[in-house]
Design an enzyme around this catalytic site. Structure first.
Site, PDB file in Angstrom:
ATOM      1  NE  ARG A 283      -3.882   0.576   1.951  1.00 47.71           N
ATOM      2  CZ  ARG A 283      -5.104   0.643   2.481  1.00 47.71           C
ATOM      3  NH1 ARG A 283      -5.327   1.395   3.547  1.00 47.71           N
ATOM      4  NH2 ARG A 283      -6.094  -0.030   1.960  1.00 47.71           N
TER       5      ARG A 283
ATOM      6  CG  HIS B 261      -8.368  -0.239  -2.770  1.00 46.99           C
ATOM      7  ND1 HIS B 261      -7.527  -1.282  -2.420  1.00 46.99           N
ATOM      8  CD2 HIS B 261      -9.050   0.095  -1.636  1.00 46.99           C
ATOM      9  CE1 HIS B 261      -7.707  -1.560  -1.137  1.00 46.99           C
ATOM     10  NE2 HIS B 261      -8.618  -0.749  -0.638  1.00 46.99           N
TER      11      HIS B 261
ATOM     12  CD  GLN C 178     -12.842  -2.213  -0.597  1.00 43.92           C
ATOM     13  OE1 GLN C 178     -12.032  -1.978   0.284  1.00 43.92           O
ATOM     14  NE2 GLN C 178     -13.998  -2.816  -0.350  1.00 43.92           N
TER      15      GLN C 178
ATOM     16  CG  ASP D 125     -13.791   6.108  -1.198  1.00 45.18           C
ATOM     17  OD1 ASP D 125     -13.788   5.823   0.031  1.00 45.18           O
ATOM     18  OD2 ASP D 125     -12.750   6.258  -1.855  1.00 45.18           O
TER      19      ASP D 125
ATOM     20  CB  CYS E 187     -14.079   0.795   0.011  1.00 47.46           C
ATOM     21  SG  CYS E 187     -13.494   2.499   0.140  1.00 47.46           S
TER      22      CYS E 187
ATOM     23  NE  ARG F 190     -10.302  -5.481   0.665  1.00 45.73           N
ATOM     24  CZ  ARG F 190      -9.580  -4.435   1.120  1.00 45.73           C
ATOM     25  NH1 ARG F 190     -10.169  -3.484   1.806  1.00 45.73           N
ATOM     26  NH2 ARG F 190      -8.291  -4.324   0.855  1.00 45.73           N
TER      27      ARG F 190
HETATM   28  N1  NVA Z   1     -10.179   6.593  -1.454  1.00 49.35           N
HETATM   29  C1  NVA Z   1      -9.785   6.115  -0.133  1.00 49.35           C
HETATM   30  C2  NVA Z   1      -9.972   4.641  -0.033  1.00 49.35           C
HETATM   31  C3  NVA Z   1      -9.686   4.063   1.329  1.00 49.35           C
HETATM   32  C4  NVA Z   1      -9.827   2.581   1.367  1.00 49.35           C
HETATM   33  C5  NVA Z   1      -8.348   6.510   0.156  1.00 49.35           C
HETATM   34  O1  NVA Z   1      -7.508   6.359  -0.735  1.00 49.35           O
HETATM   35  O2  NVA Z   1      -8.076   6.968   1.261  1.00 49.35           O
HETATM   36  N1   CP Z   2     -11.235  -0.342   2.541  1.00 50.57           N
HETATM   37  C1   CP Z   2      -9.967  -0.374   2.959  1.00 50.57           C
HETATM   38  O1   CP Z   2      -9.017  -0.569   2.173  1.00 50.57           O
HETATM   39  O2   CP Z   2      -9.821  -0.199   4.303  1.00 50.57           O
HETATM   40  P1   CP Z   2      -8.461   0.085   5.072  1.00 50.57           P
HETATM   41  O3   CP Z   2      -7.952   1.411   4.594  1.00 50.57           O
HETATM   42  O4   CP Z   2      -8.823   0.088   6.522  1.00 50.57           O
HETATM   43  O5   CP Z   2      -7.477  -0.998   4.741  1.00 50.57           O
END
Ligand code: NVA
Ligand code: CP
Length: 335
Positions: A115, A142, A145, A239, A279, A307
């Site tokens: 990540r 992502h 997800q 989101d 998500c 997930r």
């Molecule tokens: N769009 C959000 C998704 C989190 C799972 C982010 O990147 O923070």
């Molecule tokens: N939806 C998701 O990726 O959650 P986290 O950021 O908690 O991993």
């Protein structure tokens, strides 16, 4: 087993998953059907560990609750040792080059989950890593997800092909990945975002081209009208308006996204049995109100729970475990 089914069963072995368009339509379907099979097998008490003796590095340069939990537990259930490097425990946090991380982890692990911020960084890691690299969220995509999101949709009896999905909100990593996943699964994808926050036209074109190449029949519409996007939708997604890394823009974003909150009034334009998905993490009162996210159409906890199953399927297929025969059969039959 035919030549075609045996080559599909192992077609992902040794590959990376940096974005969904890394997959063909058949391969994306294979991940989903493998997850379905593995989930049922686990529930029936079959706790085989096909990745026993292997290890998976999980590097998190942004916060994570769901992704970390599901990758760590998923790897352990498959028999792989999960090596979690969060916050200041990866070489990246000390400024070491991506090359050094890739070339060193090649000696220790059998897959790397990352990540991070820039998509270019995970692409560079994949260049140096000899083992599969899996995107656990970047600023651009992502993929894990969206693979998980499509499981509860099927579990609620909705076919993926031809499904009308609406995404209302920021044209961010989630919106980008719904476009890619929807293109591969033959969906009617509608994305509504305010001007200045829309998905890149180049990505829309890339997804339309992928849908044509794969013959999925997907339709993709990008607009700035939440009602138009949601009308008759089978699933409504949203989101956060402020993704990780965008925190300094929070107030400006809240102002720009007025009118894009998912409310019962907006959901009333969707199909009567439409599902609501997010998500998470969610900001109740910003992108969605409690009456929707905590209401009867919301399937957010099934979404998060899946997930585990989607990522077990990703890890096992990329790490060389052949897909279950029943999963391969369903992909070939469903073409
Ligand atoms: N769009 C959000 C998704 C989190 C799972 C982010 O990147 O923070
Ligand atoms: N939806 C998701 O990726 O959650 P986290 O950021 O908690 O991993």
């Amino acid at each position: 087993m035919t030549q075609e089914s045996s080559s599909l069963a192992t077609s992902l072995a040794g590959r990376d998953l940096l974005r969904l368009l890394d997959l063909s339509a058949d391969e994306m379907r294979l991940v989903i059907e493998t997850a379905v099979e593995q989930k049922a097998a686990w529930a029936a008490g079959n706790h085989e560990a096909p990745l026993a003796g292997t290890a998976v590095a999980i590097i998190l340069e942004k916060p994570s609750f769901r992704t970390r939990s599901s990758f760590e537990i998923g790897a352990a259930r498959l028999g792989a040792h999960p090596l979690v490097m969060a916050d200041d425990h990866s070489a990246f946090s000390r400024g070491e080059p991506v090359k050094d991380t890739g070339c060193i982890l090649n000696h220790f692990v059998d897959a790397i989950v990352l990540r991070t911020f820039a998509q270019a960084k995970i692409e560079e890691l994949a260049k140096w890593a000899d083992v599969p690299v899996i995107n656990a969220l970047t600023d651009a995509f992502h993929p894990c997800q969206i693979l998980a999101d499509f499981l509860p949709i099927q579990e609620h009896g909705k076919a993926l092909r031809g499904l009308r999905i609406a995404y209302v909100g920021d044209g961010n990593n989630m919106a980008n990945t719904y476009l890619e996943g929807g293109a591969l699964m033959g969906m009617d994808v509608r994305v509504a975002s305010p001007a200045g926050y829309q998905v890149a036209p180049e990505l829309v074109e890339e997804c339309r081209a992928a849908a044509l190449r794969e013959g999925t029949g997907a339709r993709i519409t990008v607009c700035d009208d939440p009602v138009a996007a949601v009308t008759d939708a089978d699933v409504v997604f949203t989101d956060t308006w402020t993704s990780m890394g965008d925190e300094a823009e929070h107030d400006a974003r809240v102002a720009a996204f007025q009118g894009f909150c998912v409310t019962p009034e907006l959901m009333a334009h969707a199909a009567p049995d439409a599902l609501f998905m997010h998500c998470l993490p969610a900001h109740r009162g910003e992108e969605v109100v409690p009456a929707v996210i905590d209401g009867p159409q919301s399937v957010i906890y099934d979404e998060a729970g899946n997930r585990l199953h989607a990522q077990k399927a990703v890890m096992s297929l990329l790490m060389g475990v052949p897909a279950p025969g029943a999963a391969v059969e369903r992909v070939l039959r469903g073409r």
